[in-house]
Scaffold this motif. Structure first.
Motif, PDB file in Angstrom:
ATOM      1  N   PHE A  19       0.832  -1.204   0.000  1.00 18.53           N
ATOM      2  CA  PHE A  19       0.000   0.000   0.000  1.00 18.53           C
ATOM      3  C   PHE A  19       0.862   1.248   0.000  1.00 18.53           C
ATOM      4  O   PHE A  19       0.649   2.172  -0.775  1.00 18.53           O
ATOM      5  N   TYR A  20       1.867   1.256   0.898  1.00 12.37           N
ATOM      6  CA  TYR A  20       2.740   2.429   0.981  1.00 12.37           C
ATOM      7  C   TYR A  20       3.523   2.622  -0.318  1.00 12.37           C
ATOM      8  O   TYR A  20       3.684   3.738  -0.810  1.00 12.37           O
ATOM      9  N   SER A  21       4.022   1.517  -0.847  1.00 11.29           N
ATOM     10  CA  SER A  21       4.826   1.620  -2.071  1.00 11.29           C
ATOM     11  C   SER A  21       4.016   2.218  -3.201  1.00 11.29           C
ATOM     12  O   SER A  21       4.449   3.151  -3.875  1.00 11.29           O
ATOM     13  N   ILE A  22       2.832   1.650  -3.399  1.00 10.78           N
ATOM     14  CA  ILE A  22       2.005   2.121  -4.510  1.00 10.78           C
ATOM     15  C   ILE A  22       1.582   3.565  -4.259  1.00 10.78           C
ATOM     16  O   ILE A  22       1.650   4.415  -5.151  1.00 10.78           O
ATOM     17  N   ALA A  23       1.180   3.842  -2.995  1.00 13.46           N
ATOM     18  CA  ALA A  23       0.732   5.197  -2.680  1.00 13.46           C
ATOM     19  C   ALA A  23       1.865   6.202  -2.894  1.00 13.46           C
ATOM     20  O   ALA A  23       1.650   7.280  -3.449  1.00 13.46           O
ATOM     21  N   ALA A  24       3.081   5.845  -2.473  1.00 10.41           N
ATOM     22  CA  ALA A  24       4.206   6.776  -2.596  1.00 10.41           C
ATOM     23  C   ALA A  24       4.539   7.031  -4.062  1.00 10.41           C
ATOM     24  O   ALA A  24       4.710   8.180  -4.483  1.00 10.41           O
ATOM     25  N   CYS A  25       4.624   5.945  -4.836  1.00 11.63           N
ATOM     26  CA  CYS A  25       4.948   6.112  -6.253  1.00 11.63           C
ATOM     27  C   CYS A  25       3.864   6.930  -6.951  1.00 11.63           C
ATOM     28  O   CYS A  25       4.155   7.797  -7.773  1.00 11.63           O
ATOM     29  N   THR A  26       2.614   6.647  -6.611  1.00 12.29           N
ATOM     30  CA  THR A  26       1.517   7.362  -7.251  1.00 12.29           C
ATOM     31  C   THR A  26       1.535   8.835  -6.865  1.00 12.29           C
ATOM     32  O   THR A  26       1.354   9.720  -7.704  1.00 12.29           O
ATOM     33  N   SER A  27       1.746   9.063  -5.580  1.00 11.76           N
ATOM     34  CA  SER A  27       1.769  10.440  -5.101  1.00 11.76           C
ATOM     35  C   SER A  27       2.916  11.213  -5.748  1.00 11.76           C
ATOM     36  O   SER A  27       2.746  12.349  -6.198  1.00 11.76           O
ATOM     37  N   GLY A  28       4.098  10.563  -5.811  1.00 10.97           N
ATOM     38  CA  GLY A  28       5.230  11.186  -6.498  1.00 10.97           C
ATOM     39  C   GLY A  28       4.884  11.453  -7.952  1.00 10.97           C
ATOM     40  O   GLY A  28       5.153  12.529  -8.489  1.00 10.97           O
ATOM     41  N   GLY A  29       4.254  10.441  -8.586  1.00 13.74           N
ATOM     42  CA  GLY A  29       3.862  10.579  -9.985  1.00 13.74           C
ATOM     43  C   GLY A  29       2.888  11.727 -10.175  1.00 13.74           C
ATOM     44  O   GLY A  29       2.995  12.507 -11.122  1.00 13.74           O
ATOM     45  N   LEU A  30       1.956  11.848  -9.236  1.00 17.55           N
ATOM     46  CA  LEU A  30       0.951  12.912  -9.326  1.00 17.55           C
ATOM     47  C   LEU A  30       1.608  14.288  -9.215  1.00 17.55           C
ATOM     48  O   LEU A  30       1.323  15.192  -9.995  1.00 17.55           O
ATOM     49  N   LEU A  31       2.521  14.413  -8.228  1.00 19.37           N
ATOM     50  CA  LEU A  31       3.204  15.705  -8.047  1.00 19.37           C
ATOM     51  C   LEU A  31       4.004  16.075  -9.295  1.00 19.37           C
ATOM     52  O   LEU A  31       3.973  17.218  -9.756  1.00 19.37           O
ATOM     53  N   VAL A  32       4.725  15.083  -9.841  1.00 18.60           N
ATOM     54  CA  VAL A  32       5.544  15.364 -11.019  1.00 18.60           C
ATOM     55  C   VAL A  32       4.662  15.672 -12.225  1.00 18.60           C
ATOM     56  O   VAL A  32       4.950  16.585 -12.999  1.00 18.60           O
ATOM     57  N   CYS A  33       3.557  14.926 -12.354  1.00 17.51           N
ATOM     58  CA  CYS A  33       2.649  15.162 -13.474  1.00 17.51           C
ATOM     59  C   CYS A  33       2.099  16.582 -13.405  1.00 17.51           C
ATOM     60  O   CYS A  33       2.034  17.300 -14.404  1.00 17.51           O
ATOM     61  N   GLN A  34       1.737  16.990 -12.192  1.00 19.91           N
ATOM     62  CA  GLN A  34       1.194  18.335 -12.011  1.00 19.91           C
ATOM     63  C   GLN A  34       2.269  19.388 -12.299  1.00 19.91           C
ATOM     64  O   GLN A  34       2.008  20.387 -12.970  1.00 19.91           O
ATOM     65  N   ALA A  35       3.488  19.125 -11.790  1.00 21.45           N
ATOM     66  CA  ALA A  35       4.585  20.061 -12.058  1.00 21.45           C
ATOM     67  C   ALA A  35       4.839  20.146 -13.561  1.00 21.45           C
ATOM     68  O   ALA A  35       5.071  21.227 -14.109  1.00 21.45           O
ATOM     69  N   ALA A  36       4.784  18.989 -14.242  1.00 19.92           N
ATOM     70  CA  ALA A  36       5.034  18.969 -15.685  1.00 19.92           C
ATOM     71  C   ALA A  36       3.976  19.786 -16.413  1.00 19.92           C
ATOM     72  O   ALA A  36       4.300  20.593 -17.286  1.00 19.92           O
ATOM     73  N   LEU A  37       2.701  19.596 -16.037  1.00 18.42           N
ATOM     74  CA  LEU A  37       1.633  20.353 -16.706  1.00 18.42           C
ATOM     75  C   LEU A  37       1.818  21.848 -16.473  1.00 18.42           C
ATOM     76  O   LEU A  37       1.592  22.665 -17.361  1.00 18.42           O
ATOM     77  N   ASN A  38       2.237  22.197 -15.265  1.00 19.13           N
ATOM     78  CA  ASN A  38       2.430  23.609 -14.947  1.00 19.13           C
ATOM     79  C   ASN A  38       3.612  24.191 -15.719  1.00 19.13           C
ATOM     80  O   ASN A  38       3.478  25.174 -16.452  1.00 19.13           O
TER      81      ASN A  38
END
Lengths: 563, 457
Positions: A485-504
């Motif tokens: 759970f932690y692994s998936i959540a961390a990777c996803t959360s990191g992915g989300l932050l980077v995706c948002q940063a990329a869009l910005n």
């Protein structure tokens, strides 16, 4: 400006990226040094064949397939036979729909079944005995284990001191450049909050690491000063939001401490998120093009930011859940509803972030490229249909890659970003000495450009790299997490932050279409700031050390034996 | 967990893509920064103090055209020189898109990406720029144009140096008139007409039709035509200014017989006419020294036979820039291939340009024939001394009708045969009506000034 003041300002402008670079390097070095070496927690002995299987992780797939954590080369064992997992209460085994079942001491198990040292676990024709892993350098374990490395000598308080200096330098630069000390109170309050939280974290929560928070503080602090020099009130809102974010962060770390608790609550969280979004759709206000604001008196919030957190709760899963319920049906329905609502709100940026996050989770859970490709194809078809039915959406994207041709309309913000980034050079014009601040949404959508112009390209890049670093870190701790759970959540959360940063970032630099999302931690936007701290807690939770103070009560290899 | 870990590889790919994007942006920014920073919309530079530390601008003889003293931009003392050079030098703001102070602003302010525009004032120092223009010719051309709107362009067809480039109406950059945006007198004052405007070329286009015919129609030099002042070509008439009698191609060019060249254009057909026009610079943009000129246009895809005839004498929808026209004359003078013009001599003492050949416009043989025909045009029609007292000039005029009331633009283009004064030129006088009596005397003033300066004997 007199020559002396101008020279001092120049020195401060060069100091900012220099200090930031040191902070970023120290934090990531410290993060990579401070981790536990992988060694066996317990072992499974196949006494008939005299084979020992070391159990390395907190959750382990036991099976015949090559990717299993415990690979049993027995034709009667299913590819993914069972999951052996550790909780605070001890070790458990869960049969994950195997053909021949799992027997503990001769009894067939159903669901999660506790196992103790000395228990005999039978899978297929193989019987494994649970043993303490007293000898980590077992012959069967090929990997050579080096002695644990020294804890990095860099103390967190040193890093925090550097961040304090950074914030002081920034506010001094603001004072010299604008002639008004607008950001001074912010700098003071910010440093107070940061040191206060550090003290609480170390003394009260007994956490040993603070690098992740330090990086988030560096980003938030820079963003706060950048906002405060242009608008004091915005600066205060950002500080308040950061404090709420920190509270959310602490709450989520507490909540996630027991993964099974999260698994119980996830449906509730998902339903609350959808209700929140529906409420926004019903009574939401349209501010700046997207109908995603709920306004209550003087406070306006964007529930879609919190939906990002809910998304990860709903999507991430412990390994035994993952192996028993392989289909993504419920999750896909959740995502479908959310993205549908975002389209109705015309919040395409968030819709895109959700979709990319969905892809990450779907892949992390199923490991199936076919599913992912299918989803992308379906999404492209959807986008095509929407674009052909709603021409005004297509208009929004017409300037993409042609911004110079639309320099006075659809490409206005991107062109100004280019021009003023070029004017700022590597070290910037100095706080408040830019012109991008007069362009609409400069401190939110265009904050990368604003930072480039006033603080310089190096600072803007360092902030971006830090966000990318969160994701690399999230991946690096995957196998050391206490649950999938932690692994998936961390990777996803990191992915989300980077995706948002990329869009910005790529939106204003014309690499992607401009969708109007915030740069995590840095952009002006209270809800965004709170949500970013919330998302950070997923990465923090994946780091085994976060909950390691419990070790003082139960040592890692201490196992309850059968009474 | 190992499975989850291997799947998280996808995350790593995403991060790498993110970093790749950042790298792309950085490279893009570093490569284009000096160009972007000079954009007219950059408020850092277009504020009143944008040029406060900019370098000096010199003409070819070291005359200071602009300099910054105590954060003020000071232009040349002579008001006529200031006005004559405003389109090439520019003003404090960036109104003239092709001027040096617009296009080379980042060089003038010595922009470098490391510190951007953020260097403290006491560390700022601009680069000096030396131009190839000669203020004496600028002044002569500006005075010659007088109250007419128009442009003059003179360049050395052997080296490519632009000696004179003047556009009117002009204004004083030291004291920009307040009514510049509203007064009709200043209509198009921000435009350098030599680069950025294109006009119907009228009879000067006959050089193109002649070059195509000499190459493509066998026996053309032997054939004659009896001109009665008009003739039916296609579905309608083509008219001449007056009946020209029996003419061959040489006479037809000298007397500017429209019917003769209209018939040639029809005989050549749309494809060949278009191909030759494009070879001679039509339907494409010229660019030099970081400046894109307007396009010269030759498009007969929709034309009827009569209209194709008119296109052969530079009417119909044909448009040409003065600079392209001067380059055609330069090609004739230079054996078929023009030298590319330039106006920046050096930046910060470092030479910026070298002589470069453009693409070939016509064979040497054809160029030599046109050379002789343009020579004959002047000697038989105007008399050599009418065009210049001191130089041996070959030229072709044009009077391009622009409306039904008979108003016309006056053109003249040509070159000097003199070894020590290798100048090719083009001049356009808007609504000048008479190339012979209006345009040629203007050109003569500049040519005679040039002769005084450059002619050795």
């Amino acid at each position: 400006m007199s020559d002396t003041v101008a020279m001092i300002t120049l020195a401060l402008r060069i100091a900012v990226p220099a200090i930031m670079l040191i902070i970023v390097i120290l934090c990531f070095l410290s993060l990579s040094f401070g981790r536990r070496e992988e060694h066996a927690l317990i072992a499974l002995d196949d006494e008939d064949n005299n084979v020992r299987y070391p159990v390395l992780f907190w959750e382990n797939i036991l099976g015949r397939s090559r990717n299993s954590d415990i690979r049993v080369p027995d034709a009667t064992v299913s590819r993914d036979h069972a999951v052996l997992l550790r909780r605070e209460e001890g070790w458990f085994i869960t049969d994950t729909d195997s053909k021949s079942g799992v027997y503990v001491n001769g009894t067939k198990t159903q669901g999660r079944h506790p196992v103790f040292v000395g228990d005999k676990i039978t899978v297929g024709m193989t019987t494994l005995t649970l043993r303490r892993a007293d000898d980590p350098t077992d012959a069967n374990q090929r990997r050579k284990i080096s002695p644990p490395r020294q804890r990095s000598t860099v103390s967190c308080s040193f890093i925090l001191t550097l961040i304090t200096i950074l914030i002081v330098v920034l506010s001094a630069e603001g004072l010299l450049c604008s002639g008004s000390g607008w950001a001074m109170p912010h700098a003071l309050i910010f440093c107070g909050v940061m040191w206060g939280f550090y003290t609480v974290s170390v003394r009260f929560f007994r956490r040993k690491s603070f690098e992740l928070e330090a990086l988030a503080f560096m980003l938030s602090g820079t963003g706060i000063i950048l906002n405060a020099v242009h608008d004091q009130k915005q600066g205060y809102i950002q500080i308040l939001a950061m404090c709420i974010g920190i509270i959310l962060y602490c709450f989520m770390l507490w909540f996630m401490e027991i993964p099974d608790r999260v698994m119980k609550w996830r449906i509730v969280i998902g339903i609350i998120a959808i209700l929140g979004l529906l409420l926004t759709l019903a009574i939401g206000k349209n501010l700046n093009g997207a109908k995603n604001w709920i306004v209550i008196g003087p406070v306006s919030v964007q529930p879609s930011e919190f939906a990002k957190i809910a998304l990860i709760f709903v999507g991430a899963s412990t390994l035994d859940h993952l192996q028993t319920r392989k289909n993504l049906f419920g999750f896909i329905i959740f995502i479908g509803i959310c993205i549908g609502i975002f389209f109705l709100m015309s919040d395409f940026g968030t819709a895109l972030i959700f979709f990319v996050t969905f892809l990450v989770i779907a892949f992390m859970r199923s490991g199936d490229f076919k599913t992912v490709i299918l989803a992308v194809a379906a999404a492209l078809l959807g986008v095509f249909i929407i674009l052909s039915f709603k021409p005004y959406i297509a208009e929004r994207f017409q300037a993409w890659t042609h911004v110079w041709e639309y320099a006075e309309d659809a490409g206005y913000q991107q062109v100004r970003t280019f021009i003023y980034s070029a004017s700022g050079g590597l070290f910037g014009m100095g706080l408040t000495r830019g012109y991008l601040q007069y362009v609409f949404a400069s401190e939110s959508d265009l904050v990368f450009g604003l930072a480039s112009e006033e603080l310089g390209l190096i600072t803007a890049l360092l902030m971006s790299i830090t966000i990318g670093g969160f994701m690399i870190y999230a991946r690096a701790v995957t196998t050391r997490s206490r649950s999938a759970f932690y692994s998936i959540a961390a990777c996803t959360s990191g992915g989300l932050l980077v995706c948002q940063a990329a869009l910005n970032i790529f939106g204003v630099t014309d690499i992607l279409p401009l969708t109007g999302v915030t740069l995590p931690f840095v952009s002006y936007g209270g809800t965004s700031m709170i949500a970013c701290w919330g998302l950070l807690s997923f990465i923090k939770a994946a780091d085994e050390r976060t909950y390691s103070h419990k070790k003082s009560k139960i040592p890692a290899n201490a196992l309850p034996t059968q009474q | 967990m190992r499975k989850i870990n291997s799947r998280s590889f996808m995350i790593l790919l995403m991060t790498l893509a993110f970093f790749a994007g950042l790298t792309y942006h950085t490279v893009n920014l570093v490569l284009h920064a000096s160009e972007w920073v000079a954009e007219p919309t950059n408020s850092h530079l277009t504020d009143v103090d944008g040029l406060e530390f900019a370098g000096k601008i010199f003409d070819r003889n070291g005359v200071v055209l602009a300099q910054s003293i105590d954060k003020q931009r000071i232009y040349n003392d002579d008001e006529d020189i200031r006005k004559a050079c405003v389109h090439i030098v520019g003003d404090n703001s960036v109104n003239i898109a092709t001027a040096v102070q617009t296009v080379y602003r980042s060089e003038l302010t010595k922009y470098n990406f490391t510190f951007g525009l953020g260097l403290p004032d006491n560390l700022k120092r601009g680069n000096n720029i030396t131009l190839t223009i000669d203020t004496r010719l600028q002044k002569a051309a500006f005075r010659a144009l007088g109250d007419y709107k128009g442009a003059m362009f003179f360049y050395n067809y052997k080296t490519g140096e632009i000696l004179c480039i003047v556009s009117t109406p002009a204004y004083d950059p030291q004291d920009v008139p307040e009514d510049i945006e509203t007064n009709d007198k200043y209509d198009g004052a921000y435009l350098n007409r030599a680069f950025s405007a294109s006009y119907p070329p009228g009879s000067t286009f006959k050089l193109v039709t002649a070059a195509a015919s000499l190459k493509e129609i066998p026996g053309i030099e032997g054939s004659t035509y009896d001109c009665h002042g008009s003739d039916i070509v296609g579905e309608d008439e083509i008219t001449c200014y007056e009946p020209n009698g029996i003419v061959n191609i040489r006479e037809a060019l000298a007397q500017s017989c429209n019917v003769f060249f209209a018939k040639l254009a029809v005989a050549l057909g749309k494809d060949k006419m278009t191909a030759y026009a494009e070879k001679m610079g039509f339907n494409s943009r010229r660019s030099f020294d970081g400046i894109n000129t307007a396009s010269s246009i030759y498009n007969v895809s929709e034309a009827t036979e009569n209209e194709l005839g008119w296109s052969g004498v530079g009417q119909y929808t044909v448009l040409e820039t003065p600079v392209n026209m001067a380059m055609i004359s330069a090609a004739v003078a230079n054996g078929g291939t023009p030298v590319m013009p330039y106006f920046i001599s050096s930046i910060d003492g470092k030479p910026k340009n070298t002589t470069t050949l453009g693409s070939q416009m016509m064979d040497k043989e054809i160029a030599d024939k046109l050379y002789e025909m343009m020579d004959y045009t002047v000697s038989s029609n105007y008399g050599k001394s009418y065009v210049s007292d001191k130089l041996d000039v070959c030229a072709k005029t044009g009077t391009a009708e622009v409306n039904s009331e008979g108003l016309a633009h006056a053109w003249v283009t040509g070159f000097c045969k003199d070894e020590d004064c290798p100048i090719a030129f083009a001049a356009i006088v808007e609504y000048g009506n008479y190339a012979y009596s209006v345009a040629i005397p203007m050109v003569k003033q500049v040519l005679d000034t040039a002769a005084d300066i450059y002619k050795k004997s």
